[in-house]
Scaffold this active site. Structure first.
Site, short mmCIF file in Angstrom:
data_model
loop_
_atom_site.label_atom_id
_atom_site.label_comp_id
_atom_site.label_asym_id
_atom_site.label_seq_id
_atom_site.Cartn_x
_atom_site.Cartn_y
_atom_site.Cartn_z
N ASP A 118 -11.76 -1.46 2.47
CA ASP A 118 -11.18 -2.04 1.26
C ASP A 118 -12.02 -3.20 0.74
O ASP A 118 -11.82 -3.65 -0.38
CB ASP A 118 -9.76 -2.53 1.54
CG ASP A 118 -8.73 -1.40 1.53
OD1 ASP A 118 -9.07 -0.30 1.05
OD2 ASP A 118 -7.60 -1.63 2.00
N ASP A 124 -4.27 8.28 2.03
CA ASP A 124 -4.24 6.93 2.58
C ASP A 124 -3.21 6.80 3.70
O ASP A 124 -2.28 7.61 3.82
CB ASP A 124 -3.92 5.92 1.47
CG ASP A 124 -4.56 4.56 1.72
OD1 ASP A 124 -4.97 4.29 2.86
OD2 ASP A 124 -4.65 3.77 0.76
#
Length: 729
Positions: free
Chosen positions: A548, A478
Site C-alpha cells: 500500500d 483484497d
C-alpha cells in the site's frame, strides 16, 4: 533419467546439469542427507558420513555404538527416539504417546511431477521436464505411511519437496507438527537471510550470521503476513549478489508458516519450513491422508542473483498459470488514492477520459462501489452495486470504458464481512468467532468462516453472478485483516485447531473454481498491500499488489527485497500523487514512473489535475515502458546497487538472448561536490557491441560490465535515469 538408485550403496542421486542431491538409506532404513549443491558425478557415502560415539547421544542401533539419530543428517527427522534436534514432524497417538519410527519401506521414480491434492504447487507442462522420487516410510506399529516426494527439474536448479501422511491403521492419531521439508547440512558456517517488515514496509532484507541454537521466522496471523515472507536462505559467508553458494527455500502456502534453522554443537545445520505448528493439530483418522504444502528449494553457485533468477523463472513459468501468465498486462488507473469512497459515475467517467488520453489501457474501480459503502464501517458482504453512485451499474461504466478503448476492473474483498451489513444481520454466525466472546474488529470488519460449506458455496455463487454482470477483465482480490477468534462454527472440538489450515484449503478451492470459470479475468491478489505475497496466491493470481506504500523512495526497498524471490511481472506498482499519502514525501513524476516501471506499471492519482509537464512526462515514460515492458517482465534481473546500503539503487533486466537490456538508476539524496561514478553492468554478452539510448557511440559488453556505465553528476534529490541497451551486430 535424472534420478538414479544405487542398490548396492542404497543411495539416490537426483541431478540435472548443474545440481546434485544425494540421499542414502543408512542401515537400509534411515533416509540420510549426503549432499545438495553443485553437480557431482557420484559420491562415496563412506567419505561423507562419519560416525563416532557421542556422550548423551542414544545408540539407535545396539549393534553399532557409533550410530545415533542424534548425529545423523536426516531427511525427515522425528523427535523422541534418539534425535534431540528440531523435528520435521510429530504425531500423537490415542494413548498420548508422541513416539514414532518411520522406516524405509519402498520407493518409486516417476517421470513428471504429480500435483498435490487440494494445494497449489509447481507444475510441469510436459512429463519430460522433471522426475519425481517418492520415498515411502512406514511406522508398522501405527499403520501409517509417510510418503516423501522429491521432484527435480531438468532445466531449473530446483528441487521441490512435500510429505504425505497416509493412515492405514485402525486408531486415529493427531498431527502436531509437519514440515514440508527438512535438510541437514554438514557445517554451520553460514549467514541466513529473510524478508521481514510490516504494513507499508514489506519484505525488507535482513542478513545475519547463523548462531548456535534455533533461529526462526513465522506467521500465526492466518496469512503469510507483512511481517515475514515464507522464504529463508542459507548463504556461504562470502556470498554476494553474483558469487558464492546460496540455498533458498520458499513455501507454496498462504497461511501460517514457520521456517527455522538450528545449528548444533557439532557444527551441523538443520533447515526446515512448513505449516506453523503453533495452534495447529490435525486429526488423522483411519483411511485419511494429510498433505503438507510444497517447498521450493533453489541452489545457486552464483550468489543471491543466481538464486533470484531461478526463483523468477520458476514462479513466472511453473507456478503462475492461465492465459495471463505470458500475456502483456495492461497499464491501469486505480481510483482509490484519488477518490477513496467518494466518487460518482460522472467522476469515474471524467477520470477515464483523462486516462485514455495518456495511453492507459485499464480502469480499476476500487472500494466503495457496493452496498452503502461510504466509509470502511459497512457493507462488506453486500456485493450489490450502489445505484446512488453508479445509476447505470457496473455494466454501464464498463461499457463506457470499452468505448474509450479501455478495459474495466473491479476491487472486491470477498473473504470479509462487515457487522453493519445485510449479510451479517442475516447470518451473524458466518464469521470466525467464539460463542459468548467478543468479536475483535480490524478495519471494522470480521472474517468469513470458510470452513463452512454454505459460506463457500454462497461466495462462489455471489462472485460468479458479480463477475458475469459486466465485462470485467481484471479483479483486485483484497484481504484487509488477519485472523482472530480462530474457531470454526462447524468443526467438532477435537478438530478446532484445523480451522486456519482448512480455511486456506477452502480458499484455494474457491479460487480454483473462479479462476477456471473466468479464465479471461486477470486476478491480482492483495492483503493490505503485500500481506499475502507468496507462491500459493501466485498459483491462482499471477500478480500481487506489492504494498500500500506507493512512495517512490520507500518502494525501492520494497521492490528490491521482493525481487529476492518474486519476478517483476508479479509485482503491482503504481505511480501516485504527491505529497505521498503514506510518508508525505514529494518526488518528481519521472522518478515515480521509473520505480513503478520496474514492475507491473499502474497509476493511482488524479490524472485530471496533472500539470502539463507531468502529463508530458507520463506520456513519454509510457511510450518507453511499452518498448521495454517485455524486458522487465521476462528478462533476467540483475540487482546492481542496494537501497539498504546507501542512497543509490540500480537494477537491470536483460533479454534471454542478450540482445537488449534496460538499466534503472535512482539516487534518493544528492551530495555536494560529488565524485565521478561508473556503474558496472551485468548479464551482457562480453564480445558484443551495445548502443545506449539509441546513441551513436557503441560499447563492448565486457567494457560495460568491467568498467561500467558513466553516471551523470547529480545536483538534486530524487533523481532517476533509465538506459536502454541494444546489441549492434
Amino acid at each position: 533419467m535424472p534420478i538414479k538408485w544405487n542398490e548396492e550403496d542404497k543411495v539416490f542421486h537426483l541431478y540435472n546439469h548443474r545440481v546434485s542431491y544425494f540421499i542414502q538409506l543408512v542401515h537400509g532404513k534411515y533416509p540420510a542427507h549426503l549432499y545438495w549443491g553443485r553437480r557431482v558425478s557420484s559420491l562415496q557415502p563412506a567419505s561423507i558420513l562419519s560416525y563416532k560415539k557421542r556422550a548423551f547421544s542414544p545408540m539407535t542401533e545396539p549393534s553399532d555404538p557409533s550410530f545415533s539419530l542424534d548425529t545423523l543428517p536426516q531427511e525427515y527427522p522425528a523427535f523422541g527416539n534418539g534425535d534431540f534436534r528440531t523435528p520435521a514432524y510429530q504425531l500423537r497417538t490415542k494413548d498420548g504417546s508422541t513416539i514414532t519410527e518411520f522406516i524405509y519401506d519402498s520407493h518409486k521414480i516417476i517421470q513428471g511431477k504429480p500435483p498435490l491434492k487440494g494445494l497449489p504447487a509447481a507444475y510441469v507442462e510436459d512429463s519430460t521436464e522433471a522426475d519425481t522420487l517418492v520415498l515411502t516410510l512406514v511406522d508398522s506399529m501405527l499403520g501409517i505411511g509417510l510418503h516423501l516426494q522429491y521432484t527435480i527439474y531438468r532445466d531449473l536448479d530446483v528441487i521441490t519437496r512435500s510429505a504425505l501422511f497416509e493412515h492405514l491403521g485402525s486408531e486415529e492419531v493427531e498431527i502436531h507438527h509437519c514440515m514440508s521439508m527438512s535438510v541437514d547440512f554438514h557445517h554451520a558456517n553460514w549467514d541466513w537471510l529473510h524478508l521481514h517488515g510490516t504494513w507499508a514496509r514489506e519484505r525488507h532484507i535482513e542478513r545475519q550470521p547463523v548462531h548456535r541454537g534455533i533461529q526462526s521466522i513465522s506467521s500465526s496471523r492466518g496469512a503469510s503476513s507483512h511481517q515475514h515472507n515464507p522464504f529463508i536462505a542459507l548463504l556461504s559467508k562470502n556470498a554476494t549478489e553474483e558469487y558464492g553458494d546460496v540455498y533458498g527455500i520458499s513455501l507454496v502456502y498462504s497461511g501460517n508458516f514457520q521456517a527455522s534453522i538450528e545449528a548444533s554443537p557439532f557444527d551441523t545445520t538443520r533447515l526446515s519450513i512448513g505449516i506453523n505448528p503453533f495452534d495447529f493439530i490435525w486429526l488423522l483418522k483411519p483411511g485419511e491422508t494429510f498433505q503438507t504444502p510444497e517447498a521450493l528449494m533453489v541452489y545457486s553457485s552464483k550468489g543471491l542473483g543466481g538464486m533470484s533468477r531461478t526463483f523468477h523463472t520458476l514462479l513466472r513459468t511453473r507456478v503462475c498459470r492461465g492465459i495471463h501468465r505470458d500475456k502483456p498486462r495492461p497499464v491501469l488507473l486505480n481510483n482509490w488514492e484519488s477518490t477513496r469512497f467518494h466518487f460518482s459515475e460522472k467522476k469515474i467517467k471524467e477520470m477515464a477520459d483523462a486516462a485514455s488520453e495518456l495511453g492507459i489501457k485499464l480502469f480499476v474501480l476500487d472500494d466503495g462501489w457496493f452496498g452503502n459503502r461510504d466509509n470502511d464501517k459497512s457493507s462488506l458482504g453486500d456485493w450489490q452495486v450502489d445505484q446512488k453512485k453508479l445509476p447505470h451499474g457496473l455494466k454501464g461504466i464498463a461499457e463506457y470504458m470499452q468505448k474509450k478503448g479501455m478495459q474495466f476492473g473491479l476491487w472486491v474483498e470477498p473473504e470479509m464481512i462487515s457487522p453493519d451489513s445485510h449479510l451479517y444481520r442475516k447470518h451473524p454466525d458466518w464469521c470466525l468467532h467464539v460463542p459468548g466472546r467478543k468479536r475483535t474488529l480490524s478495519r471494522n470488519q470480521l472474517i468469513l468462516d470458510l470452513t463452512r460449506k454454505e459460506v463457500c458455496d454462497w461466495l462462489v455463487e455471489t462472485l460468479t453472478s458479480l463477475f458475469e454482470s459486466a465485462p470485467i477483465s481484471y479483479v483486485k482480490w483484497d484481504m484487509n485483516r488477519n485472523m482472530t477468534e480462530v474457531r470454526s462454527g462447524v468443526l467438532p472440538p477435537e478438530r478446532q485447531k484445523e480451522t486456519a489450515h482448512r480455511y486456506m484449503l477452502n480458499l484455494y478451492q474457491i479460487l480454483e473454481i473462479l479462476t477456471n470459470r473466468f479464465p479471461h479475468i486477470l486476478f491480482e491478489s492483495c492483503s493490505g498491500g503485500g500481506g499475502r505475497f507468496d507462491p500459493g496466491m501466485l498459483y491462482y493470481m499471477p500478480q500481487t499488489w506489492t504494498s500500500d506504500n506507493t512512495d517512490a523512495v520507500e518502494r525501492l526497498k520494497i521492490q528490491y527485497g521482493t525481487s529476492m524471490v518474486y519476478p517483476a511481472i508479479t509485482m503491482g506498482a503504481h505511480v501516485s500523487d504527491v505529497p505521498n499519502h503514506q510518508v508525505g514525501r514529494v518526488t518528481p513524476m519521472k522518478m515515480r514512473c521509473h520505480v513503478a516501471m520496474a514492475a507491473n506499471l499502474g497509476f493511482e492519482l488524479n490524472v485530471e489535475k496533472l500539470t502539463k509537464e507531468d502529463k508530458r512526462t507520463v506520456m513519454e515514460e509510457l511510450q518507453f515502458y511499452y518498448q521495454i515492458q517485455d524486458l522487465v517482465w521476462y528478462g533476467d534481473m540483475y540487482r546492481l546497487l542496494s537501497p539498504f546500503e546507501g542512497t543509490d539503487t540500480a537494477w537491470m533486466y536483460v533479454a534471454s538472448n542478450q540482445e537488449r537490456a534496460v538499466v534503472f538508476y535512482y539516487k534518493t539524496l544528492a551530495i555536494p561536490n560529488p565524485p565521478f561514478f561508473r556503474l558496472p553492468l551485468r548479464g551482457l554478452n562480453p564480445s558484443w557491441l551495445y548502443r545506449i539510448n539509441h546513441g551513436e557511440k557503441k560499447f563492448y559488453g565486457d567494457e560495460l560490465m568491467k568498467m561500467g556505465l558513466t553516471m551523470p553528476l547529480i545536483k538534486s534529490d530524487f533523481f532517476s535515469k533509465t538506459f536502454f541497451l541494444q546489441a549492434v551486430h
